[in-house]
Scaffold this motif. Structure first.
Motif, PDB file in Angstrom:
ATOM      1  N   VAL A   1      21.203 -10.178 -62.770  1.00 29.02           N
ATOM      2  CA  VAL A   1      20.020  -9.497 -63.292  1.00 29.02           C
ATOM      3  C   VAL A   1      18.824  -9.697 -62.364  1.00 29.02           C
ATOM      4  O   VAL A   1      17.963  -8.829 -62.253  1.00 29.02           O
ATOM      5  CB  VAL A   1      19.707  -9.995 -64.723  1.00 29.02           C
ATOM      6  CG1 VAL A   1      18.423  -9.398 -65.244  1.00 29.02           C
ATOM      7  CG2 VAL A   1      20.857  -9.667 -65.660  1.00 29.02           C
ATOM      8  N   LEU A   2      18.797 -10.791 -61.646  1.00 25.73           N
ATOM      9  CA  LEU A   2      17.679 -11.079 -60.746  1.00 25.73           C
ATOM     10  C   LEU A   2      17.800 -10.380 -59.394  1.00 25.73           C
ATOM     11  O   LEU A   2      16.877 -10.449 -58.584  1.00 25.73           O
ATOM     12  CB  LEU A   2      17.560 -12.582 -60.521  1.00 25.73           C
ATOM     13  CG  LEU A   2      17.261 -13.423 -61.769  1.00 25.73           C
ATOM     14  CD1 LEU A   2      17.263 -14.891 -61.428  1.00 25.73           C
ATOM     15  CD2 LEU A   2      15.934 -13.008 -62.370  1.00 25.73           C
TER      16      LEU A   2
ATOM     17  N   SER B   1      13.264  -8.658 -57.343  1.00 27.35           N
ATOM     18  CA  SER B   1      12.337  -9.087 -56.291  1.00 27.35           C
ATOM     19  C   SER B   1      11.252  -8.053 -56.008  1.00 27.35           C
ATOM     20  O   SER B   1      10.216  -8.384 -55.438  1.00 27.35           O
ATOM     21  CB  SER B   1      13.109  -9.376 -55.007  1.00 27.35           C
ATOM     22  OG  SER B   1      13.758  -8.204 -54.560  1.00 27.35           O
ATOM     23  N   LEU B   2      11.457  -6.828 -56.408  1.00 24.38           N
ATOM     24  CA  LEU B   2      10.452  -5.790 -56.160  1.00 24.38           C
ATOM     25  C   LEU B   2       9.336  -5.773 -57.212  1.00 24.38           C
ATOM     26  O   LEU B   2       8.288  -5.182 -56.980  1.00 24.38           O
ATOM     27  CB  LEU B   2      11.114  -4.417 -56.095  1.00 24.38           C
ATOM     28  CG  LEU B   2      12.074  -4.197 -54.937  1.00 24.38           C
ATOM     29  CD1 LEU B   2      12.662  -2.790 -55.005  1.00 24.38           C
ATOM     30  CD2 LEU B   2      11.389  -4.417 -53.611  1.00 24.38           C
ATOM     31  N   TYR B   3       9.545  -6.423 -58.339  1.00 27.22           N
ATOM     32  CA  TYR B   3       8.512  -6.426 -59.375  1.00 27.22           C
ATOM     33  C   TYR B   3       7.202  -7.069 -58.917  1.00 27.22           C
ATOM     34  O   TYR B   3       6.137  -6.496 -59.155  1.00 27.22           O
ATOM     35  CB  TYR B   3       9.013  -7.099 -60.660  1.00 27.22           C
ATOM     36  CG  TYR B   3       9.988  -6.254 -61.432  1.00 27.22           C
ATOM     37  CD1 TYR B   3       9.589  -5.079 -62.048  1.00 27.22           C
ATOM     38  CD2 TYR B   3      11.318  -6.624 -61.542  1.00 27.22           C
ATOM     39  CE1 TYR B   3      10.483  -4.302 -62.754  1.00 27.22           C
ATOM     40  CE2 TYR B   3      12.226  -5.858 -62.252  1.00 27.22           C
ATOM     41  CZ  TYR B   3      11.803  -4.696 -62.855  1.00 27.22           C
ATOM     42  OH  TYR B   3      12.693  -3.927 -63.550  1.00 27.22           O
TER      43      TYR B   3
ATOM     44  N   ASP C   1      29.553  -6.337 -66.286  1.00 29.70           N
ATOM     45  CA  ASP C   1      28.608  -7.400 -65.947  1.00 29.70           C
ATOM     46  C   ASP C   1      27.570  -6.936 -64.922  1.00 29.70           C
ATOM     47  O   ASP C   1      26.446  -7.434 -64.903  1.00 29.70           O
ATOM     48  CB  ASP C   1      29.346  -8.617 -65.395  1.00 29.70           C
ATOM     49  CG  ASP C   1      30.199  -9.321 -66.446  1.00 29.70           C
ATOM     50  OD1 ASP C   1      29.970  -9.090 -67.656  1.00 29.70           O
ATOM     51  OD2 ASP C   1      31.098 -10.092 -66.047  1.00 29.70           O
ATOM     52  N   ASP C   2      27.942  -6.000 -64.063  1.00 26.97           N
ATOM     53  CA  ASP C   2      27.053  -5.518 -63.006  1.00 26.97           C
ATOM     54  C   ASP C   2      26.029  -4.490 -63.484  1.00 26.97           C
ATOM     55  O   ASP C   2      25.016  -4.277 -62.825  1.00 26.97           O
ATOM     56  CB  ASP C   2      27.862  -4.904 -61.864  1.00 26.97           C
ATOM     57  CG  ASP C   2      28.610  -5.953 -61.064  1.00 26.97           C
ATOM     58  OD1 ASP C   2      28.268  -7.141 -61.165  1.00 26.97           O
ATOM     59  OD2 ASP C   2      29.546  -5.563 -60.326  1.00 26.97           O
ATOM     60  N   VAL C   3      26.268  -3.860 -64.612  1.00 21.63           N
ATOM     61  CA  VAL C   3      25.374  -2.797 -65.088  1.00 21.63           C
ATOM     62  C   VAL C   3      23.961  -3.320 -65.358  1.00 21.63           C
ATOM     63  O   VAL C   3      22.973  -2.680 -64.992  1.00 21.63           O
ATOM     64  CB  VAL C   3      25.962  -2.105 -66.342  1.00 21.63           C
ATOM     65  CG1 VAL C   3      24.944  -1.203 -67.005  1.00 21.63           C
ATOM     66  CG2 VAL C   3      27.201  -1.312 -65.968  1.00 21.63           C
TER      67      VAL C   3
ATOM     68  N   ILE D   1      20.515  -1.936 -63.555  1.00 22.51           N
ATOM     69  CA  ILE D   1      19.424  -1.308 -64.314  1.00 22.51           C
ATOM     70  C   ILE D   1      18.095  -1.992 -63.999  1.00 22.51           C
ATOM     71  O   ILE D   1      17.071  -1.329 -63.820  1.00 22.51           O
ATOM     72  CB  ILE D   1      19.735  -1.315 -65.828  1.00 22.51           C
ATOM     73  CG1 ILE D   1      20.876  -0.345 -66.108  1.00 22.51           C
ATOM     74  CG2 ILE D   1      18.500  -0.958 -66.641  1.00 22.51           C
ATOM     75  CD1 ILE D   1      21.410  -0.382 -67.521  1.00 22.51           C
ATOM     76  N   VAL D   2      18.105  -3.314 -63.895  1.00 15.83           N
ATOM     77  CA  VAL D   2      16.884  -4.040 -63.527  1.00 15.83           C
ATOM     78  C   VAL D   2      16.408  -3.593 -62.145  1.00 15.83           C
ATOM     79  O   VAL D   2      15.218  -3.366 -61.920  1.00 15.83           O
ATOM     80  CB  VAL D   2      17.120  -5.567 -63.570  1.00 15.83           C
ATOM     81  CG1 VAL D   2      15.974  -6.319 -62.919  1.00 15.83           C
ATOM     82  CG2 VAL D   2      17.306  -6.032 -65.001  1.00 15.83           C
ATOM     83  N   GLY D   3      17.338  -3.441 -61.210  1.00 11.05           N
ATOM     84  CA  GLY D   3      16.983  -2.979 -59.867  1.00 11.05           C
ATOM     85  C   GLY D   3      16.465  -1.561 -59.855  1.00 11.05           C
ATOM     86  O   GLY D   3      15.519  -1.237 -59.128  1.00 11.05           O
ATOM     87  N   LEU D   4      17.073  -0.703 -60.663  1.00  7.12           N
ATOM     88  CA  LEU D   4      16.629   0.689 -60.757  1.00  7.12           C
ATOM     89  C   LEU D   4      15.193   0.770 -61.275  1.00  7.12           C
ATOM     90  O   LEU D   4      14.352   1.474 -60.706  1.00  7.12           O
ATOM     91  CB  LEU D   4      17.565   1.484 -61.663  1.00  7.12           C
ATOM     92  CG  LEU D   4      17.178   2.921 -61.987  1.00  7.12           C
ATOM     93  CD1 LEU D   4      17.174   3.774 -60.729  1.00  7.12           C
ATOM     94  CD2 LEU D   4      18.130   3.502 -63.015  1.00  7.12           C
ATOM     95  N   VAL D   5      14.900   0.037 -62.321  1.00 11.17           N
ATOM     96  CA  VAL D   5      13.545   0.044 -62.876  1.00 11.17           C
ATOM     97  C   VAL D   5      12.554  -0.554 -61.874  1.00 11.17           C
ATOM     98  O   VAL D   5      11.423  -0.063 -61.733  1.00 11.17           O
ATOM     99  CB  VAL D   5      13.506  -0.706 -64.228  1.00 11.17           C
ATOM    100  CG1 VAL D   5      12.093  -0.853 -64.747  1.00 11.17           C
ATOM    101  CG2 VAL D   5      14.366   0.028 -65.255  1.00 11.17           C
TER     102      VAL D   5
END
Length: 154
Positions: free
Chosen positions: A36-37, A41-43, A117-119, A123-127
């Protein structure tokens, strides 16, 4: 300098999504798990650009552009604009990468445990990619010079 065109960002996103989908389709079995992390890093960068946008906007709107203290140096404004343009491109590319990854992984999520598990990480990366694009476009908008000294953007 011309404003960033949304169509250019969408084109980059589509190309990155297709390329990533093709690569993930070929090499998914050898990829490490996506936490999930992974995309988080872009946030901080997106938040930093959002804050910088408010600072630049208030200084330009208050006619506080110059060389003195509490003023926005013109070179700093130009650097902020360059950062915004580059970040918009990076965010569009990252968004495309996560879309391509999700296009391959999401259909497998119901049958393959690793895919399910990868979804979440994808999704976190997409957002995060979308947040970076949004904050970069905001910062670019804030760097615009006012018309005729009235404080309003062109």
């Amino acid at each position: 300098m011309k404003t960033t065109r949304v169509l250019d960002l969408l084109g980059l996103t589509v190309v990155a999504a297709i390329a990533t989908w093709l690569l993930v389709r070929s090499f998914y079995g050898s990829l490490p798990p996506i936490s999930v992390l992974a995309g988080a890093s872009l946030y901080p960068i997106a938040v930093g650009e959002l804050i910088l946008g408010f600072v630049v906007r208030s200084r330009i709107g208050g006619s506080r552009v110059g060389d003195g203290p509490q003023q926005l140096h013109p070179i700093t404004a130009a650097r902020a604009l360059a950062l915004a343009k580059a970040s918009a491109l990076v965010g569009a590319g990252v968004t495309g990468v996560w879309i391509g990854f999700l296009l391959y992984v999401a259909p497998l999520a119901s049958t393959v445990r690793a895919a399910s598990d990868d979804v979440g990480g994808a999704i976190v990366g997409l957002v995060a990619g979308l947040a970076l694009v949004g904050s970069a476009l905001w910062l670019e908008q804030c760097c615009r010079a006012p018309k005729d000294g009235s404080g309003e953007s062109r």
